[in-house]
Design an enzyme around this catalytic site. Sequence first.
Site, PDB file in Angstrom:
ATOM      1  N   HIS A  45       0.842  -1.198   0.000  1.00 21.55           N
ATOM      2  CA  HIS A  45       0.000   0.000   0.000  1.00 21.55           C
ATOM      3  C   HIS A  45       0.883   1.255   0.000  1.00 21.55           C
ATOM      4  CE1 HIS A  45      -3.571  -2.398   0.841  1.00 21.55           C
ATOM      5  NE2 HIS A  45      -4.308  -1.289   0.832  1.00 21.55           N
ATOM      6  N   HIS A  99       0.320  -3.536   9.162  1.00 24.39           N
ATOM      7  CA  HIS A  99       1.754  -3.399   8.938  1.00 24.39           C
ATOM      8  C   HIS A  99       2.426  -2.747  10.135  1.00 24.39           C
ATOM      9  CE1 HIS A  99       2.162  -4.725   4.794  1.00 24.39           C
ATOM     10  NE2 HIS A  99       1.036  -4.083   4.514  1.00 24.39           N
TER      11      HIS A  99
END
Length: 388
Positions: free
Chosen positions: A156, A203
């Site tokens: 991302h 993350h």
Amino acid sequence: MRELLSYLHEPELVARFQRRCGLFLVRDPHHGPQRKKARGRTTWSVLQPSQVVRGTTVPGPPVMFSRPFEVRNRFLHVLFLVSAALGHEVFYITCLPFIHWSLDPFLCRRLVNMWTVVMYVGQVMKDVLKLPRPTSPPVVKLEPRVDAEYGLPSTHAMAATAISFTVLLSAPSRIQFQFEWGLLIAVTLSSLVCLSRLYTGMHSVLDVLCGVLISALILSSTYPYWESIDRFQLSSSFSPLLGVFLPLLLSYSYPQLDHYSTTRADTTTILGASGGCWVGYWLDHQLGGPLHPLGEKIPARLPPLTLNSVFRGGARSLLGIVALLGTRQLVKTLSLKALFSCYSVEKSDPNARRRREIEVPYKFVTYMAVGLVNSILVNRGFVLLGLL
């Protein structure tokens, strides 16, 4: 240095960021998995796949269970969920084609090329390095679908950085705008996407920082060759062969894991769409060049925002998305039917689509068709309808 990297990879660092933003893991076992009101706060439940190996939680085949959490800041919650959505398929299949349909096919081509490179590098690095995502507890996880994937780097963060700054570096020669405002928008959008990966708990800080740095390295090292790549892509007789066979080869040679993960399917989707766009832009150039929505004078002025321009842009987006989704559904259905018949697989088999000999060709063919329709047919359809 090792201590710093270990600190940046700690789940507790992510959990502290989530708590500062008003997202808390509910540890009370009496909280049910349903959404409910409690003292003015909203409790939600999330499903998290994980696997315990030798006492350590690592990504594995999905094992779904509820993990309730509490949201205390609705504004940040919505902001980061919307920002996280900028890295999903729905965004890519709408935003990137919209740039082609309503802004500039040149920019769309550059974006697709760079997006493909950074995403492929990021996906492969994940499955080679095999570093796990943050664990829950202490982290709240809001996107259970991708929890079986590995964490480093954050694709991302890579995609957001690549898309934002590819536009910023490419647009001045095509569109008249104030560079400082463009830089501010690029930094803001990429930062929001990066922070959303921490907020959603998918993350670590290290994953996000590495994603940004890797993407910046790819952009800076390839930038001097963008013009040469453009010329080869549009003019070389070898261009369509490269656009088909290289992505297909990369899809089939994707690293194998000891458990199923969505990374191979997602990567094949990206490579297929990129291959379709690559061939489509080459063919479009042979047919006389792309139809420019802003006119032939480059760099072009952005058109004034009027009721008519909003209507035409909305109509283009609606019809274009319908065309892409229709293509996707039709080719997906036909390719799966052919592959199931070829390999004598029952349609009711839940794992059939995960087999490489089925997953790779059906994903690749489906999204290559989507890329071809986007780059060749949609704008020409707009011309026939008087929308361009």
